[in-house]
Design a protein around this motif. Structure first.
Motif, PDB file in Angstrom:
ATOM      1  N   ILE A  47       0.895  -1.167   0.000  1.00 54.98           N
ATOM      2  CA  ILE A  47       0.000   0.000   0.000  1.00 54.98           C
ATOM      3  C   ILE A  47       0.929   1.211   0.000  1.00 54.98           C
ATOM      4  N   MET A  48       1.070   1.819  -1.171  1.00 56.87           N
ATOM      5  CA  MET A  48       2.078   2.886  -1.356  1.00 56.87           C
ATOM      6  C   MET A  48       1.471   4.206  -0.861  1.00 56.87           C
ATOM      7  N   ASP A  49       1.676   4.528   0.403  1.00 54.55           N
ATOM      8  CA  ASP A  49       1.001   5.692   0.984  1.00 54.55           C
ATOM      9  C   ASP A  49       2.017   6.739   1.459  1.00 54.55           C
ATOM     10  N   GLY A  50       1.599   8.012   1.404  1.00 60.63           N
ATOM     11  CA  GLY A  50       2.426   9.098   1.949  1.00 60.63           C
ATOM     12  C   GLY A  50       2.937  10.081   0.913  1.00 60.63           C
ATOM     13  N   ASN A  51       2.511   9.922  -0.339  1.00 60.56           N
ATOM     14  CA  ASN A  51       2.987  10.833  -1.396  1.00 60.56           C
ATOM     15  C   ASN A  51       2.590  12.285  -1.119  1.00 60.56           C
ATOM     16  N   GLY A  52       1.331  12.483  -0.704  1.00 60.47           N
ATOM     17  CA  GLY A  52       0.827  13.841  -0.476  1.00 60.47           C
ATOM     18  C   GLY A  52       1.565  14.519   0.660  1.00 60.47           C
ATOM     19  N   ARG A  53       1.734  13.798   1.774  1.00 58.63           N
ATOM     20  CA  ARG A  53       2.443  14.380   2.930  1.00 58.63           C
ATOM     21  C   ARG A  53       3.896  14.693   2.582  1.00 58.63           C
ATOM     22  N   TRP A  54       4.509  13.859   1.796  1.00 49.94           N
ATOM     23  CA  TRP A  54       5.909  14.080   1.369  1.00 49.94           C
ATOM     24  C   TRP A  54       6.006  15.412   0.622  1.00 49.94           C
ATOM     25  N   PRO A  68       3.230  20.870  -4.645  1.00 50.30           N
ATOM     26  CA  PRO A  68       1.876  20.347  -4.865  1.00 50.30           C
ATOM     27  C   PRO A  68       1.837  18.829  -4.698  1.00 50.30           C
ATOM     28  N   ARG A  69       0.668  18.299  -4.348  1.00 46.12           N
ATOM     29  CA  ARG A  69       0.556  16.855  -4.077  1.00 46.12           C
ATOM     30  C   ARG A  69       1.003  16.007  -5.275  1.00 46.12           C
ATOM     31  N   THR A  70       0.772  16.519  -6.498  1.00 46.64           N
ATOM     32  CA  THR A  70       1.165  15.727  -7.675  1.00 46.64           C
ATOM     33  C   THR A  70       2.689  15.515  -7.735  1.00 46.64           C
ATOM     34  N   GLY A 119       4.431  14.813  -5.227  1.00 54.50           N
ATOM     35  CA  GLY A 119       4.614  13.613  -4.390  1.00 54.50           C
ATOM     36  C   GLY A 119       4.325  12.346  -5.188  1.00 54.50           C
ATOM     37  N   HIS A 120       3.309  12.407  -6.034  1.00 50.83           N
ATOM     38  CA  HIS A 120       2.989  11.225  -6.847  1.00 50.83           C
ATOM     39  C   HIS A 120       4.094  10.959  -7.880  1.00 50.83           C
ATOM     40  N   SER A 121       4.682  12.039  -8.418  1.00 47.71           N
ATOM     41  CA  SER A 121       5.810  11.848  -9.357  1.00 47.71           C
ATOM     42  C   SER A 121       6.991  11.196  -8.649  1.00 47.71           C
ATOM     43  N   TYR A 149      -0.775  -1.051  -4.668  1.00 48.04           N
ATOM     44  CA  TYR A 149      -2.048  -0.329  -4.629  1.00 48.04           C
ATOM     45  C   TYR A 149      -1.765   1.079  -5.152  1.00 48.04           C
ATOM     46  N   ALA A 150      -2.248   1.368  -6.358  1.00 47.74           N
ATOM     47  CA  ALA A 150      -1.917   2.639  -7.005  1.00 47.74           C
ATOM     48  C   ALA A 150      -3.064   3.644  -6.954  1.00 47.74           C
ATOM     49  N   PHE A 151      -4.314   3.143  -7.011  1.00 46.11           N
ATOM     50  CA  PHE A 151      -5.465   4.061  -6.971  1.00 46.11           C
ATOM     51  C   PHE A 151      -6.678   3.255  -6.509  1.00 46.11           C
ATOM     52  N   GLU A 165     -11.958   4.512  -3.695  1.00 46.35           N
ATOM     53  CA  GLU A 165     -12.310   5.667  -2.846  1.00 46.35           C
ATOM     54  C   GLU A 165     -11.511   6.926  -3.227  1.00 46.35           C
ATOM     55  N   ASN A 166     -10.437   6.751  -3.994  1.00 46.25           N
ATOM     56  CA  ASN A 166      -9.593   7.912  -4.332  1.00 46.25           C
ATOM     57  C   ASN A 166     -10.271   8.893  -5.303  1.00 46.25           C
ATOM     58  N   TRP A 167     -11.434   8.501  -5.865  1.00 45.90           N
ATOM     59  CA  TRP A 167     -12.184   9.434  -6.718  1.00 45.90           C
ATOM     60  C   TRP A 167     -12.688  10.629  -5.925  1.00 45.90           C
ATOM     61  N   LYS A 168     -12.650  10.535  -4.585  1.00 44.34           N
ATOM     62  CA  LYS A 168     -13.098  11.661  -3.741  1.00 44.34           C
ATOM     63  C   LYS A 168     -12.124  12.835  -3.801  1.00 44.34           C
ATOM     64  N   ARG A 169     -10.955  12.643  -4.383  1.00 46.07           N
ATOM     65  CA  ARG A 169      -9.939  13.722  -4.435  1.00 46.07           C
ATOM     66  C   ARG A 169     -10.231  14.704  -5.575  1.00 46.07           C
ATOM     67  N   SER A 170      -9.473  15.798  -5.610  1.00 40.87           N
ATOM     68  CA  SER A 170      -9.723  16.824  -6.631  1.00 40.87           C
ATOM     69  C   SER A 170      -9.395  16.266  -8.020  1.00 40.87           C
ATOM     70  N   VAL A 172      -7.779  17.708 -10.259  1.00 42.46           N
ATOM     71  CA  VAL A 172      -6.371  18.028 -10.577  1.00 42.46           C
ATOM     72  C   VAL A 172      -5.462  16.890 -10.089  1.00 42.46           C
ATOM     73  N   GLU A 173      -5.698  16.447  -8.863  1.00 45.84           N
ATOM     74  CA  GLU A 173      -4.852  15.375  -8.322  1.00 45.84           C
ATOM     75  C   GLU A 173      -5.102  14.051  -9.066  1.00 45.84           C
ATOM     76  N   ILE A 174      -6.366  13.735  -9.302  1.00 46.56           N
ATOM     77  CA  ILE A 174      -6.702  12.468  -9.983  1.00 46.56           C
ATOM     78  C   ILE A 174      -6.082  12.431 -11.387  1.00 46.56           C
ATOM     79  N   GLY A 182      -3.608  14.130 -12.444  1.00 44.73           N
ATOM     80  CA  GLY A 182      -2.151  14.093 -12.258  1.00 44.73           C
ATOM     81  C   GLY A 182      -1.670  12.664 -12.045  1.00 44.73           C
ATOM     82  N   ILE A 183      -2.380  11.924 -11.199  1.00 45.94           N
ATOM     83  CA  ILE A 183      -1.993  10.527 -10.920  1.00 45.94           C
ATOM     84  C   ILE A 183      -2.044   9.694 -12.211  1.00 45.94           C
ATOM     85  N   PHE A 184      -3.117   9.856 -12.984  1.00 48.37           N
ATOM     86  CA  PHE A 184      -3.250   9.051 -14.208  1.00 48.37           C
ATOM     87  C   PHE A 184      -2.178   9.426 -15.240  1.00 48.37           C
TER      88      PHE A 184
HETATM   89  C1  IPE Z   1      -0.815   7.402  -1.745  1.00 49.02           C
HETATM   90  O1  IPE Z   1      -0.380   8.608  -1.244  1.00 49.02           O
HETATM   91  C2  IPE Z   1      -1.106   7.457  -3.206  1.00 49.02           C
HETATM   92  C3  IPE Z   1      -2.547   7.411  -3.526  1.00 49.02           C
HETATM   93  C4  IPE Z   1      -3.520   7.240  -2.676  1.00 49.02           C
HETATM   94  C5  IPE Z   1      -2.906   7.570  -4.926  1.00 49.02           C
HETATM   95  P1  IPE Z   1      -1.389   9.698  -0.718  1.00 49.02           P
HETATM   96  O2  IPE Z   1      -1.746  10.602  -1.844  1.00 49.02           O
HETATM   97  O3  IPE Z   1      -2.567   9.081  -0.026  1.00 49.02           O
HETATM   98  O4  IPE Z   1      -0.489  10.481   0.334  1.00 49.02           O
HETATM   99  P2  IPE Z   1      -0.914  11.009   1.759  1.00 49.02           P
HETATM  100  O5  IPE Z   1      -1.459   9.859   2.537  1.00 49.02           O
HETATM  101  O6  IPE Z   1      -1.960  12.067   1.525  1.00 49.02           O
HETATM  102  O7  IPE Z   1       0.341  11.539   2.334  1.00 49.02           O
END
Ligand code: IPE
Ligand code: IPE
Ligand code: MG
Length: 245
Positions: free
Chosen positions: A18-25, A32-34, A36-38, A62-64, A67-72, A74-76, A78-80
């Protein structure tokens, strides 16, 4: 990471992450959160390469989530876009390394280029028999179980047979998961410090070992992975039985 480390630890057959923490990084760096995804994409490149080189048979990331459709948007988007970029950049090497890429989830519903590039990667690597790299995209554990039951009912209907309660058993359900060949993960790692599944592999995790890392996904590399594997190797898996004397 030296090859000594690779050889000195037995590797789990199936690792799920479960690859988590991109946004906080990104936020911690004022980005910007994107961004972190890069950066997360670079971690993914390293981890896939490492797993392929060290004899892991299955890697599921786990890439998406559903439930991640709840995000903006711009972020969605960006991830794709980052995923399309990942395939473009990595597909030649993945193919050369004999990796088979298997997107899992309702990934074909994703609008735009992402679904197309996943299909391309899956088709191009379909004949490979090295690492099986499952990428969970628009994936939800509850959705997977729901889809399995729908498929079972559909198959019975199409064959003209009546579905009796005793026809349903654990094997039949397992066979209707998105990638039944991958069986159950031995080790599930979640990065980024949260301690929950967030709807990941609910059916398959029955006897998985869970290892949590506080490291944010963009900072997670082969060294961190090896720490998780060492922890996994120190566990006693009993599957409901007893330790051998
Ligand atoms: C995980 O990182 C990646 C996805 C859910 C696409 P997050 O984007 O959830 O990063 P945090 O948890 O907000 O730091
Ligand atoms: C889980 O992370 C999904 C992925 C890593 C793709 P989230 O960041 O979406 O999970 P929650 O919202 O913290 O449970
Ligand atoms: Mg998160």
């Amino acid at each position: 990471m030296s090859s000594d480390n690779i050889i000195s630890e037995p590797m789990p057959r199936h690792i799920a992450i479960i690859m988590d923490g991109n946004g906080r990084w990104a936020t911690a760096k004022g980005l910007p959160r994107t961004a972190g995804h890069s950066a997360g994409m670079t971690s993914l490149e390293k981890i896939v390469r490492f797993c392929s080189d060290s004899g892991v048979k299955y890697l599921t990331v786990y890439a998406f989530s559903t439930e991640n459709w709840k995000r903006s948007s711009v972020e969605i988007n960006g991830i794709f876009k980052i995923m399309v970029l990942y395939i473009k950049k990595e597909i030649d090497e993945l193919d050369r390394k004999n990796v088979r890429m298997c997107p899992v989830g309702e990934w074909s519903d994703i609008p735009g280029a992402a679904a197309k590039s996943m299909q391309y990667a899956a088709d191009r690597t379909a004949g490979n028999d090295g690492l099986v790299f499952n990428i969970a995209l628009n994936y939800g554990g509850r959705r997977e179980i729901t889809d399995a039951f729908r498929d079972i009912v559909k198959e019975y209907k199409e064959s003209g047979k009546e579905l009796a309660p005793e026809d349903i058993d654990e094997n039949l359900i397992s066979e209707h998961m998105y990638n039944p060949e991958a069986a159950d993960p031995d080790l599930i790692i979640r990065t980024g410090g949260e301690k929950r599944l967030s709807n990941f592999m609910l059916w398959q995790c029955a006897y998985s070992e869970f290892v949590y890392s506080d490291v944010l996904w963009p900072d997670f590399g082969p060294d961190e992975l090896m720490k998780c594997i060492k922890e996994f190797n120190s566990r006693h898996r009993r599957f409901g039985g007893l330790d051998k004397e």
